[in-house]
Design a protein around this motif. Sequence first.
Motif, PDB file in Angstrom:
ATOM      1  N   GLU A 274      80.995   2.987  17.023  1.00 35.79           N
ATOM      2  CA  GLU A 274      82.430   2.725  16.934  1.00 35.79           C
ATOM      3  C   GLU A 274      83.225   3.642  17.852  1.00 35.79           C
ATOM      4  N   PHE A 275      82.693   4.833  18.091  1.00 29.30           N
ATOM      5  CA  PHE A 275      83.391   5.790  18.951  1.00 29.30           C
ATOM      6  C   PHE A 275      83.328   5.384  20.417  1.00 29.30           C
ATOM      7  N   ARG A 276      82.241   4.717  20.760  1.00 29.66           N
ATOM      8  CA  ARG A 276      81.969   4.575  22.186  1.00 29.66           C
ATOM      9  C   ARG A 276      83.061   3.773  22.905  1.00 29.66           C
ATOM     10  N   THR A 277      83.459   2.638  22.327  1.00 26.53           N
ATOM     11  CA  THR A 277      84.424   1.788  23.020  1.00 26.53           C
ATOM     12  C   THR A 277      85.772   2.501  23.241  1.00 26.53           C
ATOM     13  N   PRO A 278      86.401   3.008  22.157  1.00 26.28           N
ATOM     14  CA  PRO A 278      87.675   3.709  22.394  1.00 26.28           C
ATOM     15  C   PRO A 278      87.527   4.906  23.334  1.00 26.28           C
ATOM     16  N   LEU A 279      86.422   5.619  23.225  1.00 32.17           N
ATOM     17  CA  LEU A 279      86.234   6.787  24.099  1.00 32.17           C
ATOM     18  C   LEU A 279      86.172   6.350  25.559  1.00 32.17           C
ATOM     19  N   THR A 280      85.458   5.271  25.811  1.00 32.93           N
ATOM     20  CA  THR A 280      85.353   4.789  27.185  1.00 32.93           C
ATOM     21  C   THR A 280      86.727   4.398  27.710  1.00 32.93           C
ATOM     22  N   SER A 281      87.508   3.819  26.815  1.00 31.20           N
ATOM     23  CA  SER A 281      88.850   3.409  27.229  1.00 31.20           C
ATOM     24  C   SER A 281      89.713   4.632  27.543  1.00 31.20           C
ATOM     25  N   ILE A 282      89.638   5.655  26.691  1.00 35.79           N
ATOM     26  CA  ILE A 282      90.386   6.896  26.956  1.00 35.79           C
ATOM     27  C   ILE A 282      89.927   7.513  28.268  1.00 35.79           C
ATOM     28  N   GLN A 283      88.625   7.509  28.455  1.00 34.50           N
ATOM     29  CA  GLN A 283      88.048   8.086  29.665  1.00 34.50           C
ATOM     30  C   GLN A 283      88.617   7.385  30.906  1.00 34.50           C
ATOM     31  N   GLY A 284      88.665   6.056  30.834  1.00 33.72           N
ATOM     32  CA  GLY A 284      89.187   5.270  31.965  1.00 33.72           C
ATOM     33  C   GLY A 284      90.658   5.577  32.221  1.00 33.72           C
ATOM     34  N   SER A 285      91.441   5.592  31.132  1.00 36.98           N
ATOM     35  CA  SER A 285      92.879   5.828  31.290  1.00 36.98           C
ATOM     36  C   SER A 285      93.142   7.207  31.889  1.00 36.98           C
ATOM     37  N   LEU A 286      92.406   8.210  31.406  1.00 36.25           N
ATOM     38  CA  LEU A 286      92.595   9.563  31.935  1.00 36.25           C
ATOM     39  C   LEU A 286      92.286   9.593  33.429  1.00 36.25           C
ATOM     40  N   GLY A 287      91.214   8.905  33.793  1.00 39.41           N
ATOM     41  CA  GLY A 287      90.841   8.846  35.206  1.00 39.41           C
ATOM     42  C   GLY A 287      91.972   8.253  36.037  1.00 39.41           C
ATOM     43  N   LEU A 288      92.544   7.166  35.524  1.00 44.57           N
ATOM     44  CA  LEU A 288      93.632   6.498  36.255  1.00 44.57           C
ATOM     45  C   LEU A 288      94.842   7.427  36.368  1.00 44.57           C
TER      46      LEU A 288
ATOM     47  N   ASP B 170      84.625  13.393  28.677  1.00 46.35           N
ATOM     48  CA  ASP B 170      83.311  13.164  29.305  1.00 46.35           C
ATOM     49  C   ASP B 170      82.205  13.703  28.415  1.00 46.35           C
ATOM     50  N   ARG B 171      82.478  14.893  27.869  1.00 48.72           N
ATOM     51  CA  ARG B 171      81.467  15.524  27.036  1.00 48.72           C
ATOM     52  C   ARG B 171      81.202  14.698  25.773  1.00 48.72           C
ATOM     53  N   LEU B 172      82.305  14.205  25.174  1.00 53.04           N
ATOM     54  CA  LEU B 172      82.154  13.382  23.972  1.00 53.04           C
ATOM     55  C   LEU B 172      81.364  12.110  24.258  1.00 53.04           C
ATOM     56  N   VAL B 173      81.656  11.502  25.411  1.00 46.26           N
ATOM     57  CA  VAL B 173      80.940  10.274  25.761  1.00 46.26           C
ATOM     58  C   VAL B 173      79.456  10.576  25.916  1.00 46.26           C
ATOM     59  N   ARG B 174      79.144  11.712  26.573  1.00 52.60           N
ATOM     60  CA  ARG B 174      77.731  12.080  26.723  1.00 52.60           C
ATOM     61  C   ARG B 174      77.067  12.286  25.357  1.00 52.60           C
ATOM     62  N   LEU B 175      77.800  12.979  24.475  1.00 51.07           N
ATOM     63  CA  LEU B 175      77.249  13.263  23.144  1.00 51.07           C
ATOM     64  C   LEU B 175      76.967  11.967  22.379  1.00 51.07           C
ATOM     65  N   VAL B 176      77.965  11.088  22.384  1.00 49.72           N
ATOM     66  CA  VAL B 176      77.810   9.819  21.658  1.00 49.72           C
ATOM     67  C   VAL B 176      76.642   9.021  22.240  1.00 49.72           C
ATOM     68  N   ASN B 177      76.546   8.982  23.558  1.00 48.21           N
ATOM     69  CA  ASN B 177      75.426   8.249  24.169  1.00 48.21           C
ATOM     70  C   ASN B 177      74.089   8.876  23.817  1.00 48.21           C
ATOM     71  N   ASP B 178      74.043  10.207  23.826  1.00 49.36           N
ATOM     72  CA  ASP B 178      72.798  10.890  23.471  1.00 49.36           C
ATOM     73  C   ASP B 178      72.386  10.577  22.037  1.00 49.36           C
ATOM     74  N   ILE B 179      73.359  10.643  21.120  1.00 49.68           N
ATOM     75  CA  ILE B 179      73.037  10.371  19.715  1.00 49.68           C
ATOM     76  C   ILE B 179      72.508   8.953  19.561  1.00 49.68           C
ATOM     77  N   LEU B 180      73.186   8.007  20.233  1.00 49.77           N
ATOM     78  CA  LEU B 180      72.721   6.615  20.129  1.00 49.77           C
ATOM     79  C   LEU B 180      71.326   6.463  20.710  1.00 49.77           C
ATOM     80  N   ASP B 181      71.062   7.120  21.830  1.00 44.72           N
ATOM     81  CA  ASP B 181      69.724   7.034  22.439  1.00 44.72           C
ATOM     82  C   ASP B 181      68.660   7.570  21.498  1.00 44.72           C
TER      83      ASP B 181
END
Length: 367
Positions: A138-152, A178-189
Amino acid sequence: VKERLTALSSRYTLALRDYLVDGGEATLLEAYELGRTALGLKLGILEVAALHQEALVSALKLAAPPEGEKLAKRAAEFFVEAVAPHEMSRRGELEAKSVLSEIVRKLEEKVRTTQEELDERARIERLKDEFVSVVSHEFRTPLTSIQGSLGLLRCGVGGGELSPKARRLLDLAQRNVDRLVRLVNDILDLQRLASDGFVFDLAPATIGALLDQAMDANLAYAAQVGVALALGDVPRGARVRVDPDRFLQVMANLTSNAVKHSAPGEAVTIDAGCRDGFVRVNVSDRGPGIPAEFRHRIFQRFAQAEPSLDHGRRGSGLGLSIAKAIVERLEGRIGFEDREAGGTTFFFELPQWEGECPEPPSPGGRP
Ligand SMILES: Nc1ncnc2c1ncn2[C@@H]1O[C@H](COP(=O)(O)OP(=O)(O)O)[C@@H](O)[C@H]1O
Ligand SMILES: [Mg+2]
């Protein structure tokens, strides 16, 4: 046995006679002893009774005992004493049986509750895993969106100039997301690896091509922190059967660790070799090494030694446990060793896929 029976019988007769005539505690003790002897000779209570009858007849011939009631009473007292050992041993047997069955009952009870506890623990473990995986998902989608917006925003898409302060805050937010996204991806993996829900897309590939891709994928990060990344000797044509994405994931973990623990200006070297049907890949650094007290748990989840140089890229402590799970799924093994002149080499070995190891190893780099 026969002799001992005869001896017993005549001792019994004499003792019984004494008791019938005089009574007395000492003779009763003798009756008890005789009973024990009978027990030792494996006589049952009925046989002792028969012995008693015979002895009584003989004893009455031997002496003139008191008459009537007194005689009957003494004969009975003597007999009771003579069979007391039988009584006691039977009672002991009964008691032992009931104690034993109580112990068995308690053991069975214990086994049952332990099993229930284990089941319950397994259930909770499963629930926890499911929970973590659902939350991470559930975290991954909103986090990715935040990540994208921050980049923009950092690229100025928001319109207008960014003040230096706003830029600093955005940079900070970006690093953290970025760190949160990595963490969430690692946990899912890890979750998927542990539950076997990870389908590996296996195909034979040459180690040369795989390590070229690993170099490409990790050069940017190394350069960014001023660490050189070099490809050493590689038996380029040796093949392994892997899921390339998972292979690159292991390489990214080991390489980023090596880079993270290197000082700017130092070099991280990747090389490979063949041995006993395995292809071995080494990632070597000149960093501080692994502290002795940390070595035994370095591959555990969330295990991190004291924070070191991490060039602002804090990890989750999950990288090595993921790498280990992947390498083991590929039927290989992973480990590390100290380098002679300081630093660490992390390595993994994968079964070689068909063919000989091309010898001698050709130098790294592209053909
Ligand atoms: N090349 C290395 N040199 C020194 N320490 C290392 C090296 N690789 C890993 N470690 C230690 O092992 C820990 C676990 O590594 P890892 O599982 O990849 O987690 P992370 O990189 O997220 O911290 C690191 O935090 C670090 O303490
Ligand atoms: Mg790591």
